[in-house]
Design an enzyme around this catalytic site. Structure first.
Site, PDB file in Angstrom:
ATOM      1  N   LYS A 114       0.891  -1.123  -0.267  1.00 49.88           N
ATOM      2  CA  LYS A 114      -0.039   0.035   0.099  1.00 49.88           C
ATOM      3  C   LYS A 114       0.826   1.451  -0.005  1.00 49.88           C
ATOM      4  O   LYS A 114       0.565   2.324  -0.562  1.00 49.88           O
ATOM      5  CB  LYS A 114      -0.832  -0.087   1.187  1.00 49.88           C
ATOM      6  CG  LYS A 114      -2.135  -0.784   1.238  1.00 49.88           C
ATOM      7  CD  LYS A 114      -2.998  -0.723   2.118  1.00 49.88           C
ATOM      8  CE  LYS A 114      -4.183  -1.627   2.283  1.00 49.88           C
ATOM      9  NZ  LYS A 114      -5.140  -1.766   2.994  1.00 49.88           N
ATOM     10  N   LYS A 196      -4.573 -10.187  -7.192  1.00 46.21           N
ATOM     11  CA  LYS A 196      -5.769 -10.590  -6.196  1.00 46.21           C
ATOM     12  C   LYS A 196      -6.918  -9.483  -6.623  1.00 46.21           C
ATOM     13  O   LYS A 196      -6.451  -8.260  -7.115  1.00 46.21           O
ATOM     14  CB  LYS A 196      -5.502 -10.027  -4.800  1.00 46.21           C
ATOM     15  CG  LYS A 196      -6.463  -9.973  -3.792  1.00 46.21           C
ATOM     16  CD  LYS A 196      -6.064  -9.744  -2.427  1.00 46.21           C
ATOM     17  CE  LYS A 196      -6.298  -8.090  -2.280  1.00 46.21           C
ATOM     18  NZ  LYS A 196      -6.188  -7.548  -0.906  1.00 46.21           N
ATOM     19  N   LYS A 199     -10.566  -3.731  -4.635  1.00 43.92           N
ATOM     20  CA  LYS A 199     -11.195  -2.675  -4.748  1.00 43.92           C
ATOM     21  C   LYS A 199     -10.444  -1.513  -5.204  1.00 43.92           C
ATOM     22  O   LYS A 199     -10.855  -0.464  -5.727  1.00 43.92           O
ATOM     23  CB  LYS A 199     -12.286  -2.309  -3.615  1.00 43.92           C
ATOM     24  CG  LYS A 199     -11.464  -2.758  -2.142  1.00 43.92           C
ATOM     25  CD  LYS A 199     -12.530  -2.536  -1.177  1.00 43.92           C
ATOM     26  CE  LYS A 199     -12.083  -3.161  -0.040  1.00 43.92           C
ATOM     27  NZ  LYS A 199     -13.138  -3.644   1.252  1.00 43.92           N
TER      28      LYS A 199
HETATM   29  P1  TYM Z   1     -10.616  -5.983   3.346  1.00 42.91           P
HETATM   30  O1  TYM Z   1     -11.611  -4.779   3.569  1.00 42.91           O
HETATM   31  O2  TYM Z   1      -9.535  -5.618   2.423  1.00 42.91           O
HETATM   32  O3  TYM Z   1     -11.451  -7.172   2.941  1.00 42.91           O
HETATM   33  C1  TYM Z   1     -12.457  -7.647   3.473  1.00 42.91           C
HETATM   34  C2  TYM Z   1     -12.333  -9.233   3.654  1.00 42.91           C
HETATM   35  O4  TYM Z   1     -12.318  -9.785   2.310  1.00 42.91           O
HETATM   36  C3  TYM Z   1     -11.204 -10.564   2.092  1.00 42.91           C
HETATM   37  N1  TYM Z   1     -10.837 -10.493   0.677  1.00 42.91           N
HETATM   38  C4  TYM Z   1     -10.653 -11.378  -0.336  1.00 42.91           C
HETATM   39  N2  TYM Z   1     -10.904 -12.817  -0.042  1.00 42.91           N
HETATM   40  C5  TYM Z   1     -10.710 -13.490  -1.323  1.00 42.91           C
HETATM   41  N3  TYM Z   1     -10.198 -12.829  -2.646  1.00 42.91           N
HETATM   42  C6  TYM Z   1     -10.016 -11.482  -2.619  1.00 42.91           C
HETATM   43  N4  TYM Z   1      -9.470 -11.143  -3.690  1.00 42.91           N
HETATM   44  C7  TYM Z   1     -10.154 -10.707  -1.569  1.00 42.91           C
HETATM   45  N5  TYM Z   1     -10.236  -9.315  -1.362  1.00 42.91           N
HETATM   46  C8  TYM Z   1     -10.374  -9.243  -0.003  1.00 42.91           C
HETATM   47  C9  TYM Z   1     -10.151 -10.073   2.967  1.00 42.91           C
HETATM   48  O5  TYM Z   1      -9.250 -11.032   3.116  1.00 42.91           O
HETATM   49  C10 TYM Z   1     -10.935  -9.810   3.932  1.00 42.91           C
HETATM   50  O6  TYM Z   1     -11.242 -11.077   4.938  1.00 42.91           O
HETATM   51  N6  TYM Z   1      -7.810  -5.644   7.433  1.00 42.91           N
HETATM   52  C11 TYM Z   1      -9.130  -6.088   6.993  1.00 42.91           C
HETATM   53  C12 TYM Z   1     -10.319  -5.576   7.735  1.00 42.91           C
HETATM   54  C13 TYM Z   1     -10.254  -5.902   9.164  1.00 42.91           C
HETATM   55  C14 TYM Z   1     -10.303  -7.107   9.893  1.00 42.91           C
HETATM   56  C15 TYM Z   1     -10.192  -6.699  11.212  1.00 42.91           C
HETATM   57  C16 TYM Z   1     -10.719  -8.432   9.382  1.00 42.91           C
HETATM   58  C17 TYM Z   1     -10.033  -4.849  10.057  1.00 42.91           C
HETATM   59  N7  TYM Z   1     -10.130  -5.481  11.515  1.00 42.91           N
HETATM   60  C18 TYM Z   1     -10.426  -7.586  12.132  1.00 42.91           C
HETATM   61  C19 TYM Z   1     -10.861  -9.300  10.537  1.00 42.91           C
HETATM   62  C20 TYM Z   1     -10.680  -9.088  11.739  1.00 42.91           C
HETATM   63  C21 TYM Z   1      -9.185  -5.725   5.445  1.00 42.91           C
HETATM   64  O7  TYM Z   1      -8.460  -4.607   5.057  1.00 42.91           O
HETATM   65  O8  TYM Z   1      -9.973  -6.383   4.713  1.00 42.91           O
END
Ligand code: TYM
Length: 332
Positions: A114, A196, A199
């Protein structure tokens, strides 16, 4: 009460990767773990580690709340809440920073990615992001954390920090376990299948959004990058595009990849892609129609209020316990 905890950042509309890697898994886990209470939240404090437009962020927070429910999560045994409405998340992040080493954060690959992509100054909060995340999980003594594969390193750090606090201060935290879906833990971009689906990818053709209209969904899948070979087999190295579509179809239909390879042994890419597009459309249609009514429903706010109240109670107790163990404030 045993908790399963996870969050999603409200940054842009939800895409199929996030749905298959996380939300679809939560829905299934509600059946797999009938004794657990689910705590799912909108990680808006995480979102602002990169500058955001305020009105856009607010709109996305609400959209995400409605989408969580539209995807089929049942409201019993579920607390849905907005992270910033619980001040304990910020408090816990500071406390845990005192137990996290710079070297650990410097090794985080998501931070490096990032930071590299950012044009202006990289915030300190982007660097300490994994500590905020550790707090999100440890505040609620999560037993399991369902996430996609890209969050594995953050979860390992969470476990290390929890163990460190426990060994210094005695039993404070439950050490959480990672739960990734068997199929769909890493959905790849439709245009560059080595990356991957994300978004933040500037190329809109790389992803499908959960609220995309049917003709657009079909167009995106039909024009997904494949290869010049004609076989429909899973081979991540040599056929990443077809392998990604197989994973998507398997995750959407719960048919194993092996069975899909047999089913499409005689088919051409066009026929196969049409089957994938049909499966995506069949999944998204009911989600989109439920979403349209949920987003206007005042019950959504009532549900978020109830989620906040439950989360706040649990979280405040945990912060108080850690404050006490650390010797902060006055003895009561
Ligand atoms: P975020 O918002 O980037 O993504 C949310 C969830 O979706 C999963 N994900 C994917 N899984 C499969 N293929 C993909 N292309 C893909 N893109 C996203 C991510 O692995 C995630 O599970 N840091 C986290 C948010 C967060 C969180 C937490 C999660 C903050 N605090 C505590 C669990 C527990 C994040 O940025 O996810």
């Amino acid at each position: 009460m045993k908790h399963i905890v996870s969050g999603i950042q409200p940054t842009g509309s939800l895409n199929l990767g996030t749905y298959l890697g996380s939300i679809r898994n939560f829905v299934k886990l509600q059946d797999t773990y009938p004794e657990h209470h689910f705590m799912l939240f909108i990680a808006d404090l995480h979102a602002i580690t990169i500058p955001r437009d305020r009105l856009e962020l607010r709109k996305t927070i609400r959209e995400l709340a409605a989408l969580y429910l539209a995807c089929g999560l049942r409201q019993e045994r579920l607390s849905l809440f907005i992270q910033s409405e619980i001040p304990a998340h910020s408090q816990m992040a500071h406390l845990l920073q005192c137990f996290t080493y710079m070297g650990e954060l410097e090794r985080m690959t998501q931070f490096k990615d990032k930071a590299r992509r950012q044009e202006t100054g990289v915030s300190a909060a982007l660097f300490t992001y994994p500590v905020l995340m550790a707090g999100d999980i440890l505040l609620y003594d999560a037993e399991y954390v369902p996430v996609g594969e890209d969050q594995t390193q953050h979860l390992e750090l969470t476990r290390d920090v929890a163990e460190r606090v426990n060994s210094r201060l005695g039993d404070v935290f439950t050490v959480p376990k990672l739960l990734t879906p068997k199929v769909g833990a890493r959905i790849m971009s439709l245009t560059e299948p080595a990356q991957k689906m994300s978004k933040s990818d500037p190329n809109e053709k790389s992803r499908i959004l959960l609220l995309d209209p049917e003709p657009l969904v079909r167009k995106r899948i039909m024009s997904a990058v494949t290869d010049s070979d004609t076989r429909i087999i899973y081979d991540k190295e040599n056929k990443p595009g077809i392998s990604n579509l197989l994973v998507m179809l398997s995750a959407l239909t719960d048919v194993p990849i092996k069975a899909l390879e047999e089913q499409f042994a005689q088919a051409n890419y066009g026929t196969f892609k049409k089957a994938v597009a049909d499966a995506v459309v069949d999944t998204l249609k009911p989600i989109q129609s439920r979403y349209q009514s949920l987003i206007k429903d005042p019950e959504l706010d009532a549900f978020l209020d109830a989620g906040r109240d439950y989360a706040e109670k649990v979280a405040m107790r945990k912060v108080a316990k850690l404050n006490h163990k650390l010797g902060l404030g006055r003895k009561r």
